[in-house]
Design a protein around this motif. Structure first.
Motif, short mmCIF file in Angstrom:
data_model
loop_
_atom_site.label_atom_id
_atom_site.label_comp_id
_atom_site.label_asym_id
_atom_site.label_seq_id
_atom_site.Cartn_x
_atom_site.Cartn_y
_atom_site.Cartn_z
N ASP A 121 0.81 -1.21 0.00
CA ASP A 121 0.00 0.00 0.00
C ASP A 121 0.85 1.27 0.00
O ASP A 121 0.32 2.35 0.19
N TRP A 122 2.14 1.15 -0.18
CA TRP A 122 2.97 2.36 -0.29
C TRP A 122 2.70 3.02 -1.63
O TRP A 122 2.63 2.37 -2.67
N SER A 123 2.59 4.33 -1.62
CA SER A 123 2.27 5.07 -2.84
C SER A 123 3.55 5.47 -3.57
O SER A 123 4.49 5.97 -2.96
N ALA A 124 3.55 5.23 -4.88
CA ALA A 124 4.68 5.65 -5.73
C ALA A 124 4.26 6.70 -6.74
O ALA A 124 4.98 6.96 -7.71
N GLU A 125 3.10 7.32 -6.57
CA GLU A 125 2.59 8.27 -7.54
C GLU A 125 3.49 9.49 -7.67
O GLU A 125 3.57 10.10 -8.74
N ALA A 126 4.18 9.88 -6.59
CA ALA A 126 5.06 11.05 -6.65
C ALA A 126 6.22 10.81 -7.60
O ALA A 126 6.86 11.77 -8.05
N TRP A 127 6.50 9.54 -7.92
CA TRP A 127 7.61 9.21 -8.82
C TRP A 127 7.11 8.50 -10.08
O TRP A 127 7.80 7.67 -10.66
N GLY A 128 5.90 8.81 -10.49
CA GLY A 128 5.38 8.27 -11.73
C GLY A 128 4.70 6.93 -11.60
O GLY A 128 4.38 6.30 -12.62
N GLY A 129 4.48 6.45 -10.40
CA GLY A 129 3.83 5.15 -10.23
C GLY A 129 4.82 4.01 -10.39
O GLY A 129 6.03 4.18 -10.30
N ARG A 130 4.29 2.82 -10.60
CA ARG A 130 5.13 1.62 -10.67
C ARG A 130 5.70 1.47 -12.08
O ARG A 130 5.06 1.79 -13.07
N TYR A 131 6.92 0.95 -12.13
CA TYR A 131 7.61 0.77 -13.39
C TYR A 131 7.07 -0.45 -14.12
O TYR A 131 6.76 -1.47 -13.50
N LYS A 132 6.98 -0.34 -15.44
CA LYS A 132 6.56 -1.47 -16.27
C LYS A 132 7.59 -1.65 -17.36
O LYS A 132 7.76 -0.78 -18.21
N GLY A 133 8.30 -2.76 -17.34
CA GLY A 133 9.33 -3.01 -18.34
C GLY A 133 10.36 -3.97 -17.78
O GLY A 133 10.12 -4.69 -16.81
N CYS A 134 11.53 -3.97 -18.39
CA CYS A 134 12.60 -4.89 -18.03
C CYS A 134 13.79 -4.12 -17.51
O CYS A 134 14.09 -3.01 -17.98
N LEU A 135 14.48 -4.70 -16.53
CA LEU A 135 15.73 -4.18 -16.00
C LEU A 135 16.76 -5.30 -16.03
O LEU A 135 16.43 -6.47 -15.81
N GLN A 136 18.01 -4.92 -16.28
CA GLN A 136 19.08 -5.91 -16.37
C GLN A 136 20.37 -5.30 -15.84
O GLN A 136 20.66 -4.12 -16.08
N ASP A 137 21.15 -6.14 -15.13
CA ASP A 137 22.49 -5.75 -14.65
C ASP A 137 22.44 -4.45 -13.86
O ASP A 137 23.15 -3.48 -14.16
N LEU A 138 21.58 -4.39 -12.86
CA LEU A 138 21.46 -3.21 -12.00
C LEU A 138 22.61 -3.21 -11.01
O LEU A 138 22.88 -4.21 -10.35
N ARG A 139 23.30 -2.06 -10.92
CA ARG A 139 24.46 -1.96 -10.03
C ARG A 139 24.39 -0.65 -9.25
O ARG A 139 24.03 0.40 -9.80
N LEU A 140 24.74 -0.76 -7.98
CA LEU A 140 24.96 0.41 -7.14
C LEU A 140 26.46 0.49 -6.93
O LEU A 140 27.05 -0.32 -6.21
N GLY A 141 27.09 1.45 -7.59
CA GLY A 141 28.55 1.44 -7.64
C GLY A 141 28.99 0.23 -8.45
O GLY A 141 28.57 0.01 -9.58
N SER A 142 29.86 -0.59 -7.87
CA SER A 142 30.29 -1.81 -8.53
C SER A 142 29.55 -3.03 -7.99
O SER A 142 29.87 -4.16 -8.39
N THR A 143 28.60 -2.84 -7.09
CA THR A 143 27.89 -3.96 -6.47
C THR A 143 26.64 -4.28 -7.28
O THR A 143 25.81 -3.41 -7.54
N HIS A 144 26.53 -5.54 -7.67
CA HIS A 144 25.39 -5.99 -8.48
C HIS A 144 24.19 -6.27 -7.58
O HIS A 144 24.32 -6.86 -6.52
#
Length: 1470
Positions: A913-936
């Protein structure tokens, strides 16, 4: 208490359903129970893609995903207020009032005690209470109280009775009140009547009787006697009771202010002034010279002191007079300074300075007199010595015709000296030998205005400039070419042909046999030589070999970091100065080969005094450091590519030099030097005797940038030009002989998905994202978020701190333009935590925001394209950089944040029930090889192959492995028989031939080519139309809409081409309604009459359209949604006219039966598309279009299709290359540049407009040329040249620009036209000393030095560098000499400037040989001829010795002419 058997059976059913859902009872399982995730003795059961834990029921009970929590029976209890014993199935419910039972589910029956009074009352049970339904006549809580009800008819005055639990209630009629409506309401009690009126009460009403002056129901309206505006002349009307009063403005009187007061009646104006009566006042119009309210004051015009510059003012009637006598000024106010300079009294370009009652002339040097009229004759004193001729600079007759006199240079004189003399006054006798004219070492003997050169051996010529060509005799044999020298020559022998011996010797006359059977090894080149008649050879070794036969290898290698320590022993002379073949100083030379980017090649010296060479980031860096100076050079580029490179570095008195040779650096071109301009001379210490090859001890490596020992191969090591062989190096120091190298990257071990990095002894693959593993053969999987619009996200716990500088990168593929991609939150007391960094999509672009309330930053690239793209957001403190497709964009700043350990990251959305409307709502699509710095950030929590240090999800929901599209075809979006194909989160429809559009929703009619007679088919949303052009000659056509128009007409569109200035284009009428679009004086006119309006809306444009060209006319309402609006005329897209402020609405009458519409009445020309209300008016009615709204032709008119006119351009009437333009029965000529006229027959005068501002215009064909007057420039002579831009004012003089000249304003202590002379003038001997035999002369503006040839400067202090002009050609070196130069020519060239090619003379030798052969041939022919003549003469003498009559006749004839001809000797003998 314990839960019953029902709970147990419910659990069994739920467990069974979950097992089916998880796939436990199916054939496939996930094997996730192998890691024993269930705790406290629970049983693990595998499901299809997860596991389930069945917690133990014996003893202490547990619950949760892994049975990690103590069992809480209240979780399953139905009551709200519950208390339980943890770890057991016991719980207790605290029931609220009105409920009882174990689970508080039983309602307490309050009617059980029979609280209602018997016998006819009824008890109704309620939650936590009851209600008694009483019989008639009884009431109260328990129905015991006697009450009156409606049976007794208690209500009076027509009141209505209503039954209540407590009895009854009366609803009274209007005008009555009370419990039983017994009281009459007094409506006058509230005093509703106002303004003293009398109130009379009635039944449910009242009446007011008003006093005079008021009216209204409540007498509330004051009758306004001022409503008729009785007060005139802006008088104020005051409404009183039953009357009014007028307050008049000043100047008016009377009851209604109707009388105006005449203020001029008392004649207030004086002195003949005219009085003007005004409203409430008067104004006096004074005669000139008077002022005041009543014109009583005589004006004194001299009070304002109008006369300037001391002039006397004399007051007059209404004026004054200024006496300018003896002031030097003139004008009405003596304000104009009399311009004494206006007559240009100053001569010879002198500057005239205005003064009061006079002027001053500032003369140029060389002129004098009040008006600078006298030219000072500087030659009068005969300053030129030794017969020199004096010329005045100011006399133009002495100069060339194109010379322009500049008065800045007119002062002084010029001496024309006789030969042999020089100087300003010809006082210097020139020593012609001082310039050293004799070249090539020749000696000079001075003469009178001349000199004589005595040449050294090998040179000839007046200046000894001719080098005797010793090669002229062709001394070189066997094809050798001769190089001339000084009194000598050198023969360069040719290379030997294959299988032959080369030639040698001084004249290439000897075959060199030194290389016959030579012993050179390893591909060395044998070079033969000849010395003193003895043959020998030398071996030129290839890289990597040494010794006289090139048999010793110099190659060694390091396979691990280490170094070899060499101690250099120097003799006594070497310590004083090292003399090398290639350099002077200390140096190291070697060849190296490596693939590592940073390492030390050698280190020489100690920590304080050293020389080192290292590879840094693929380039070379050399450094020389001592206590007093530090030198450093770098050579950029990639030298660690595995190829061999030569590096030579040395340090000497001139600085530090690094030379590189190898691929891309052939012929000694790559050299860098640090001369140490601001440093003391580098002084090596005794520590330079210690040389470390391939590295250095750890304490010395700290002085390098790389700090790593060498790994690779070396060869040809030389220290101070002395070869160092690897066989002589100390053993066991980490080096190996030879160079063994494995080519790790050939073939490519990285599977084409990465860059192979050769580490010399191994390799590694630098994988391209999203690939990984040692060989880049594995690919990080894609993950789908929001598949089929499900709620999905993944959450991560940040395990380490990333600080305030971090980056987020990933591949994305999406068609949704909004949605949350990545968010960082910091845990707080609230479950949702605090958001402090977000990356999300907005309008298809990447947005980055920081703390709540901060404005987001927008990336400049649209990424929601449906294609996979790698994006990166890099945060450096407050600065944010966006990366995409190899480009980086700085997109702005955000409040600084820091990623700390323990924070939480959310990807693709937020939980529950957390709202994401302030950031465009929920993402729809594909994500691959997400990294924060060098950490996968991996999505698969059970990925046993995940790399170490990766973040695994703490929670994830509905995230699907792989990049999976929604089944977009399941809703069958394709219409009209189109076939649907799924693309990524979208679909594509393959439409039948007659349909188009995203969903095949548009019927395409023009595919079948329905138009005939050449019509152009145009598809419409509901049909099609066939568009033609047509030609009209007063033959109108009529149309009818037949009631098919869907809406009122608000616009009319026409395409026309005509030369008719007055014509009716379109006319429609129905009853009194009318529309007409016509041409009036070649402009568009519109007339509209709608309904019962009195006036016709008519307006006309201003743009002329009757020019024979095509025009587009649009007549439309400005605001079509309004009932009435102004109409506009738009011609060719430009607003031409408006009916504003007049308005009218849309035209309804065109849809009425009987409405007539005609086109092209009294019109000659062409019409294109004509549309009324967007509906096309066809010129052919032979097609049946399906659209509902159509116009049809009335009758069968004959319309000529196509736009045709007279062929006016067939005769090619335009001249001079002009283009003929058909303007409908008329032609126009588009002229080329430079021509004009109706047929482009006239040459245009480009100078007619006088374009040249300060110059004369010369007309040319299609152009003009401005000849600027002196002092002006620019294409139009518009630019006033600033002669001060390159002025020669010296000593800080200020340049003042003038027309074609400038003037120098000199500072103190300087004077002269250019401020070039000291003031007072300097004197020879006292202030000026000429050096280098310069002659000092005192002149008008001070002392001046006349320099001898070869020197220059104010005191002749500077020797002229004759080599500055680079006179030597063909690479010759110039040597500066006194007043001359000498060229040292390269081989093959000679001459004073090395301009003679000796090879050309060599090529001329064959022609000389040919000439000799021809000469010999001619000599032979001459010899043969003489021999023939001699033999012939002898034969003749033999015939003359005998008697012959014929011979005698011949001889006799000769004897008779003996007096005239000399007889030949032969005949005299006879």
């Amino acid at each position: 208490m314990e839960l019953g058997q029902i709970h147990l059976n419910l659990k069994t059913v739920l467990l069974t359903m979950m097992m089916f859902k998880w796939g436990i009872l199916c054939s496939a399982s996930s094997d996730k129970c192998l890691s024993a995730p269930c705790q406290n003795g629970a049983t693990c059961v595998d499901t299809t893609d997860d596991y389930a834990c069945i917690c133990a029921r014996d003893g202490v009970r547990y619950m949760g995903k892994t049975c990690e929590e103590l069992y809480d029976a209240c979780v399953f209890a139905p009551c709200e207020r519950c208390s339980s014993t943890p770890g057991t199935a016991e719980y207790r419910c605290a029931c609220p009032s009105g409920l009882t039972g174990d689970n508080c589910t039983v309602d307490v029956d309050e009617c059980e005690s029979s609280p209602c009074s018997a016998p006819r009352s009824l008890c109704v049970d309620q939650l936590n209470g009851y209600f008694c339904r009483c019989p008639p006549g009884l009431g109260g809580r328990d129905c015991r109280a006697r009450v009156t009800d409606c049976v007794d008819e208690p209500c009076r005055n027509n009141g209505t009775c209503a039954l209540r639990p407590e009895g009854f209630a009366c609803h009274c009629a209007a005008g009555f009140e009370g419990r039983t409506c017994e009281e009459d309401v007094d409506e006058c009690s509230s005093e509703p009547c106002q303004n003293g009126a009398i109130c009379v009460d009635g039944v449910a009403e009242f009446h007011c009787f008003c006093v005079p002056g008021f009216q209204g129901h409540n007498c509330e309206i004051d009758i306004n006697e001022c409503a008729s505006r009785p007060c005139e002349n802006n008088g104020t009307c005051i409404n009183e009771k039953d009357h009014y009063e007028c307050e008049c403005l000043t100047g008016f009187a009377g009851v209604n202010c109707e009388a105006e007061v005449d203020e001029c009646e008392s004649s207030p104006c004086r002195n003949g002034a005219t009085c003007h009566d005004l409203i409430g006042m008067y104004a006096c119009e004074c005669l000139p010279g008077f002022e005041g309210v009543d014109c009583e004051v005589d004006v004194d015009e001299c009070v304002s002191v109008p006369c300037q510059n001391g002039a006397v003012c004399q007051d007059m009637v209404n004026s004054y007079d200024c006496d300018c006598g003896n002031t030097g000024f003139e004008g009405d106010h003596c304000e104009v300074d009399i311009a004494e300079c206006a007559s240009e009294p100053c001569q010879h370009a002198a500057t005239c300075v205005e003064g009061v009652k006079g002027y001053t002339c500032l003369c140029w040097p060389g002129y004098e007199g009040p008006n600078c009229e006298t030219d000072i004759d500087e030659c009068a004193e005969q300053p030129c010595e030794n017969g020199g001729r004096c010329f005045q600079r100011s006399d133009p007759s002495h100069w060339t015709p194109d010379w322009e006199l500049s008065f800045a240079d007119a002062a002084g004189y010029v001496c024309q000296c006789p030969p042999g003399f020089a100087g300003e006054n010809c006082s210097v006798d020139i020593d012609e030998c001082e310039s050293e004219p004799c070249q090539s070492g020749g000696s000079c003997e001075d003469g009178i205005n001349s000199y004589t050169c005595t040449c050294a051996a090998g040179f000839l010529g007046k200046l000894c400039e001719v080098n005797v060509d010793e090669c002229e005799s062709q001394p070189c044999q066997n094809g050798g070419w001769c190089e001339d020298g000084r009194a000598s020559y050198t023969c360069h022998c040719p290379d030997a042909a294959a299988g032959q011996l080369p030639w040698g010797g001084r004249q290439c006359e000897v075959q060199l046999r030194g290389c016959v059977g030579h012993a050179c090894q390893n591909g060395a080149t044998c070079r033969p030589w000849l010395e003193g008649g003895e043959h020998g050879h030398a071996c030129l070794c290839p890289p990597g070999f040494y010794d006289p036969r090139c048999s010793t290898r110099t190659t060694f290698s390091f396979s691990s970091p280490g170094f070899v320590h060499i101690r250099v022993v120097e003799d006594a002379r070497g310590r004083r100065e090292l003399q090398h073949r290639a350099h002077r100083g200390h140096g190291v030379q070697l060849r190296f080969r490596t693939t590592l980017p940073s390492l030390v090649l050698f280190y020489r010296g100690d920590a304080d005094n050293h020389l080192l060479l290292e590879v840094v980031s693929g380039g070379l860096r050399a450094k020389a450091s001592s206590e007093d100076s530090e030198l450093e050079v770098t050579y950029p580029g990639l030298l660690s590519d595995g190829d061999w490179r030569d590096a030579h570095v040395y340090v000497d008195a001139e600085g530090l030099t690094l030379t590189v040779k190898g691929p891309g650096c052939e012929w000694d071109r790559c050299r860098v030097t640090d001369g140490g301009a601001s440093e003391p001379t580098f002084q090596p210490s005794e520590a330079f005797a210690h040389v470390y090859i391939g590295g250095a001890p750890e304490e010395l490596l700290e002085n390098s940038m790389s700090g790593v020992g060498f790994i690779g191969c070396m060869e040809d090591l030389m220290i101070d030009s002395k070869p160092i062989l690897p066989q002589t190096l100390p053993e066991n120091q980490g080096h190996e002989l030879g160079c063994n190298k494995t080519e790790w990257c050939k073939p490519d071990p990285c599977d084409g998905h990465g860059r192979c990095v050769d580490l010399w002894t191994s390799y590694y693959c630098d994988c391209h994202r999203p690939f990984y593993s040692e060989s880049c053969s594995e690919e990080f999987p894609s993950w789908t978020y929001g598949h089929e619009d499900t709620l999905s996200f993944s959450a991560y716990d940040i395990g380490q701190s990333h600080g305030s500088s971090f980056n987020v990168s990933f591949f994305l593929r999406s068609l949704k333009s909004e949605g949350l991609l990545f968010q960082l939150r910091r845990p707080t007391e609230k479950a949702e935590g605090q958001v402090y960094f977000s990356v999300y999509l907005g309008m298809g672009r990447l947005l980055v925001s920081s703390l709540p309330g901060s404005a987001p930053l927008t990336a400049p690239v649209f990424v929601a394209t449906g294609e996979k793209q790698l994006v990166q957001v890099e945060v450096r403190g407050e600065q944010v950089v966006f990366g995409h497709a190899g480009l980086r964009y700085s997109i702005g700043q955000i409040p600084q944040v820091a990623v700390a350990s323990g924070d939480e990251a959310y990807v693709g959305g937020l939980p529950g029930d957390w709202s994401a409307e302030a950031w465009g709502g929920r993402y729809k699509g594909c994500l691959q090889d997400l990294r924060l710095g060098s950490t996968h950030l991996d999505v698969d929590a059970w990925n046993i192959s995940a790399e170490e240090g990766a973040y695994l999800p703490s929670d994830a929901e509905n995230v699907m492995r792989g990049c999976v599209s929604d089944d977009t075809c399941k809703i069958k979006p394709c219409q009209n028989g189109g076939e649907c194909a799924v693309t990524f989160n979208d679909f594509r429809c393959s439409c039948p031939e007659r349909y188009a559009g995203k969903s095949c929703e548009t019927h395409v009619w023009c595919v079948s080519d329905p138009c005939v007679n050449g019509g152009h088919c145009v598809d419409l949303p509901d049909g099609y139309e066939c568009v033609h052009n047509a030609t009209f000659e007063n033959n109108p056509v009529q149309y009818s809409a037949g009631g098919s128009l869907a809406r009122p007409v608000s616009n009319i569109y026409l395409e026309l081409r005509t030369r008719s200035e007055n014509a009716v284009l379109l006319r429609a009428a129905w009853g009194s309604d009318m529309l007409m679009v016509s041409l009036l004086d070649a402009c568009v006119r519109v007339e509209i009459h709608v309904g019962n309006s009195v006036e016709t809306l008519a307006f006309t444009g201003v743009r002329r359209v009757a020019d024979g060209r095509w025009h587009r006319v649009n007549v439309s309402m400005a605001e079509r949604k309004r009932k009435a609006s102004p109409w506009f005329i738009i011609v060719d897209g430009v607003t031409d006219a408006s009916s504003s402020p007049e308005r009218t609405g849309g035209l309804h009458f065109l849809n009425e039966k009987g409405a007539a519409l005609a086109v092209a009445e009294s019109f000659t020309g062409c019409l294109g598309a004509v549309r009324v209300g967007g509906v096309y008016l066809p010129f052919m009615d032979d097609y049946e279009a399906p659209q509902a709204s159509q116009f049809h032709l009335v009758g069968k008119p004959k319309v000529r299709l196509g736009c045709t006119s007279a062929p006016v351009c067939d005769s090619d009437p335009c001249l001079n290359g002009a283009t003929c333009e058909d303007l409908f029965n008329k032609f126009g000529c588009v002229c080329d540049s430079g021509w004009e006229g109706e047929r482009c027959e006239a040459d245009a005068d480009d100078c007619a407009s006088q374009p040249c501002v300060h110059g004369n215009c010369r007309d040319r064909l299609a152009a003009f040329e401005c000849q600027c007057r002196p002092g002006y420039a620019g294409a139009l002579c518009e630019e006033d040249l600033d002669e001060c831009e390159h002025h020669a004012c010296e000593h800080g003089g200020t340049c003042r620009d003038g027309p074609n000249m400038y003037h120098c304003t000199c500072p103190e202590a300087y004077s002269g036209p250019l401020c070039q002379w000291d003031y007072p003038p300097i004197q020879c001997g006292k202030d000026m000393q000429c050096v280098n035999d310069g002659v000092c002369t005192d002149g008008l503006w001070g002392a001046n030095c006349t320099c001898v040839p070869g020197f220059t400067g104010s005191s002749c202090e500077t020797e002229i560098n004759e080599c500055e002009s680079n006179p030597c050609q063909n690479g010759g070196s110039c040597l500066d000499r006194f007043n001359m130069f000498v060229c040292e020519c390269p081989p093959g060239y000679s001459g004073p400037t090395c301009d003679t090619n000796k090879l050309a003379s060599k090529q001329g030798v064959p022609w000389l040989a040919l000439a000799i052969l021809l000469l010999c041939f001619c000599v032979l022919i001459l010899i043969f001829s003489l021999t023939f003549m001699v033999l012939t003469a002898r034969k003749k003498r033999q015939s003359e010795g005998a008697y012959s009559p014929s011979a005698q006749e011949l001889a006799g004839a000769r004897l008779e002419m003996d007096s005239m001809l000399k007889v030949p000797p032969e005949e005299r003998l006879i």
